[in-house]
Design a protein around this motif. Sequence first.
Motif, short mmCIF file in Angstrom:
data_model
loop_
_atom_site.label_atom_id
_atom_site.label_comp_id
_atom_site.label_asym_id
_atom_site.label_seq_id
_atom_site.Cartn_x
_atom_site.Cartn_y
_atom_site.Cartn_z
N VAL A 2 4.34 -4.46 -2.04
CA VAL A 2 3.02 -4.27 -1.44
C VAL A 2 2.15 -3.69 -2.54
CG1 VAL A 2 1.67 -3.22 0.41
CG2 VAL A 2 4.09 -3.78 0.80
N ARG A 3 1.14 -4.47 -2.97
CA ARG A 3 0.40 -4.08 -4.18
C ARG A 3 -1.04 -4.58 -4.07
NH1 ARG A 3 3.72 -6.30 -8.66
NH2 ARG A 3 5.09 -4.55 -8.15
N ASP A 4 -1.94 -3.83 -4.69
CA ASP A 4 -3.36 -4.19 -4.75
C ASP A 4 -3.53 -5.38 -5.69
OD1 ASP A 4 -6.18 -4.21 -5.64
OD2 ASP A 4 -6.34 -2.31 -4.56
N ILE A 5 -4.14 -6.45 -5.20
CA ILE A 5 -4.30 -7.66 -6.02
C ILE A 5 -5.24 -7.40 -7.19
CG2 ILE A 5 -4.89 -10.11 -6.00
CD1 ILE A 5 -4.63 -10.02 -2.93
N GLU A 6 -6.25 -6.57 -6.97
CA GLU A 6 -7.27 -6.34 -8.00
C GLU A 6 -6.78 -5.40 -9.10
OE1 GLU A 6 -12.04 -5.42 -8.26
OE2 GLU A 6 -10.92 -4.71 -6.52
N THR A 7 -6.17 -4.27 -8.71
CA THR A 7 -5.79 -3.26 -9.69
C THR A 7 -4.36 -3.40 -10.17
OG1 THR A 7 -5.00 -1.67 -8.02
CG2 THR A 7 -7.36 -1.63 -8.57
N GLY A 8 -3.52 -4.10 -9.41
CA GLY A 8 -2.10 -4.20 -9.75
C GLY A 8 -1.31 -2.95 -9.43
N LEU A 9 -1.91 -2.00 -8.70
CA LEU A 9 -1.22 -0.76 -8.35
C LEU A 9 -0.45 -0.91 -7.04
CD1 LEU A 9 -4.03 1.85 -9.15
CD2 LEU A 9 -2.03 1.28 -10.55
N ASP A 10 0.76 -0.37 -7.01
CA ASP A 10 1.54 -0.37 -5.78
C ASP A 10 0.83 0.47 -4.72
OD1 ASP A 10 3.60 -1.97 -6.72
OD2 ASP A 10 4.75 -0.27 -7.49
N TYR A 11 0.94 0.04 -3.49
CA TYR A 11 0.35 0.78 -2.39
C TYR A 11 1.02 2.16 -2.25
CZ TYR A 11 -0.49 2.37 2.36
OH TYR A 11 -0.81 3.13 3.46
N SER A 12 0.20 3.16 -1.94
CA SER A 12 0.71 4.50 -1.66
C SER A 12 0.05 5.02 -0.40
CB SER A 12 0.43 5.46 -2.83
OG SER A 12 -0.94 5.82 -2.84
N PRO A 13 0.63 6.02 0.26
CA PRO A 13 0.06 6.51 1.52
C PRO A 13 -1.38 7.01 1.41
CG PRO A 13 2.30 7.28 1.29
CD PRO A 13 1.93 6.64 -0.01
N ARG A 14 -1.81 7.39 0.21
CA ARG A 14 -3.16 7.91 0.05
C ARG A 14 -4.18 6.81 -0.27
NH1 ARG A 14 -0.93 13.22 -3.28
NH2 ARG A 14 -0.35 14.42 -1.41
N THR A 15 -3.73 5.57 -0.28
CA THR A 15 -4.63 4.43 -0.51
C THR A 15 -5.17 3.95 0.82
OG1 THR A 15 -3.27 3.71 -2.39
CG2 THR A 15 -4.78 2.09 -1.44
N LEU A 16 -6.50 3.86 0.94
CA LEU A 16 -7.10 3.51 2.22
C LEU A 16 -7.76 2.13 2.24
CD1 LEU A 16 -8.70 6.94 3.22
CD2 LEU A 16 -6.49 5.97 3.92
N LYS A 17 -7.91 1.49 1.07
CA LYS A 17 -8.52 0.17 1.07
C LYS A 17 -8.16 -0.56 -0.21
CE LYS A 17 -12.95 1.74 -0.86
NZ LYS A 17 -14.43 1.78 -0.64
N GLY A 18 -8.52 -1.81 -0.24
CA GLY A 18 -8.26 -2.64 -1.42
C GLY A 18 -7.63 -3.95 -1.02
N PRO A 19 -7.86 -5.01 -1.73
CA PRO A 19 -7.22 -6.29 -1.38
C PRO A 19 -5.73 -6.24 -1.69
CG PRO A 19 -8.40 -6.53 -3.45
CD PRO A 19 -8.69 -5.14 -2.95
N HIS A 20 -4.92 -6.03 -0.69
CA HIS A 20 -3.48 -5.89 -0.88
C HIS A 20 -2.74 -7.16 -0.47
CE1 HIS A 20 -4.27 -1.66 -1.53
NE2 HIS A 20 -3.00 -1.47 -1.83
N LEU A 21 -1.71 -7.44 -1.23
CA LEU A 21 -0.84 -8.56 -0.92
C LEU A 21 0.55 -8.02 -0.62
CD1 LEU A 21 -0.24 -11.65 -0.87
CD2 LEU A 21 0.26 -11.46 -3.33
N VAL A 22 1.08 -8.40 0.52
CA VAL A 22 2.43 -8.05 0.95
C VAL A 22 3.30 -9.28 0.74
CG1 VAL A 22 3.84 -7.40 2.95
CG2 VAL A 22 1.52 -6.46 2.69
N ALA A 23 4.35 -9.15 -0.08
CA ALA A 23 5.18 -10.32 -0.40
C ALA A 23 6.65 -9.95 -0.34
CB ALA A 23 4.82 -10.86 -1.78
N ARG A 24 7.48 -10.95 -0.15
CA ARG A 24 8.91 -10.71 0.07
C ARG A 24 9.67 -10.38 -1.21
NH1 ARG A 24 11.10 -15.24 -1.58
NH2 ARG A 24 9.84 -17.11 -1.60
N ASP A 25 9.09 -10.69 -2.39
CA ASP A 25 9.75 -10.32 -3.64
C ASP A 25 8.72 -10.33 -4.77
OD1 ASP A 25 9.40 -13.02 -4.46
OD2 ASP A 25 11.37 -13.56 -3.68
N GLU A 26 9.14 -9.84 -5.93
CA GLU A 26 8.22 -9.73 -7.07
C GLU A 26 7.71 -11.09 -7.53
OE1 GLU A 26 5.87 -7.97 -9.75
OE2 GLU A 26 7.23 -6.77 -8.50
#
Length: 276
Positions: free
Chosen positions: A235-259
């Motif tokens: 689960v990672r932000d498509i724009e920044t490449g940063l993994d999602y964390s609980p303190r992240t509240l927005k951003g275009p995120h992609l949820v995928a089954r593997d790397e």
Amino acid sequence: MSNLNDNVVALMREVAAREIMPRFRALADSDIEEKSKGDLVTIADRASELWLTPRLEALVAGSHVLGEEAAAADPALLDRLSDDKALWTVDPVDGTGNFVAGRETFGVMVSLVEKGETTHAWIYLPVADEFAIAERGAGAFWMSGGETGRLMSGRAAPATADQSASFYVRFMPDEWRAGIEKHAEGIGRRESTLCSAVDYTSVARGRHDFVTYYRMLPWDHVPGTLILREAGGVVRDIETGLDYSPRTLKGPHLVARDEESWQSTAESIRALRAHL
């Protein structure tokens, strides 16, 4: 499972039996309200959160609950995310619109966050009496019919035309919405369950390939993210490449089954966005 896992599983089963399932397909009009346009809340949501809150806090000394309905009433409660105290996130009925409509695609989601990191997560699908459970570094598991098995999301990568995906773009900035919608045109099966509990567990079970989100409210995404990661997903932000964390509240995120599938899908979306 640890005692903590056993205790949370028992609480989630009990709250569903007490407050949710007796109201399923039995709601009166007076049991349903609109928090904002298109955002429903029911007596089951509120009663479940009120019942769970003190019981979860009693399991971990000094912990607090950040529940969807409490935060809707007092948005300042989101500030608890920046505190290092142990924090429970609670979505008492995820997929409320489905619950109101009498559809079975709803769930209960709970996670435990410690010092900004998710350590435990639980997703319960009450109609099927099935659980997805994860502990950081210890794997993810699926409980169904008295049997428990390890969750593994990876499988042979299907061709794009054979992929299954959910595209949630309601809150997306226009430039990302356009790129994602263009990518979606080549996907074989598109479906929107409107339920994070179902989407995350479907990806973690290898039944769904990916999902896109923009608004990342913690009760919707913290539990599923840990479960999916422990099952091998991303689960990672498509724009920044940063993994999602609980303190992240927005951003275009992609949820995928593997790397591999995350990288190829994100690359496609970025390229399409750049050319639109």
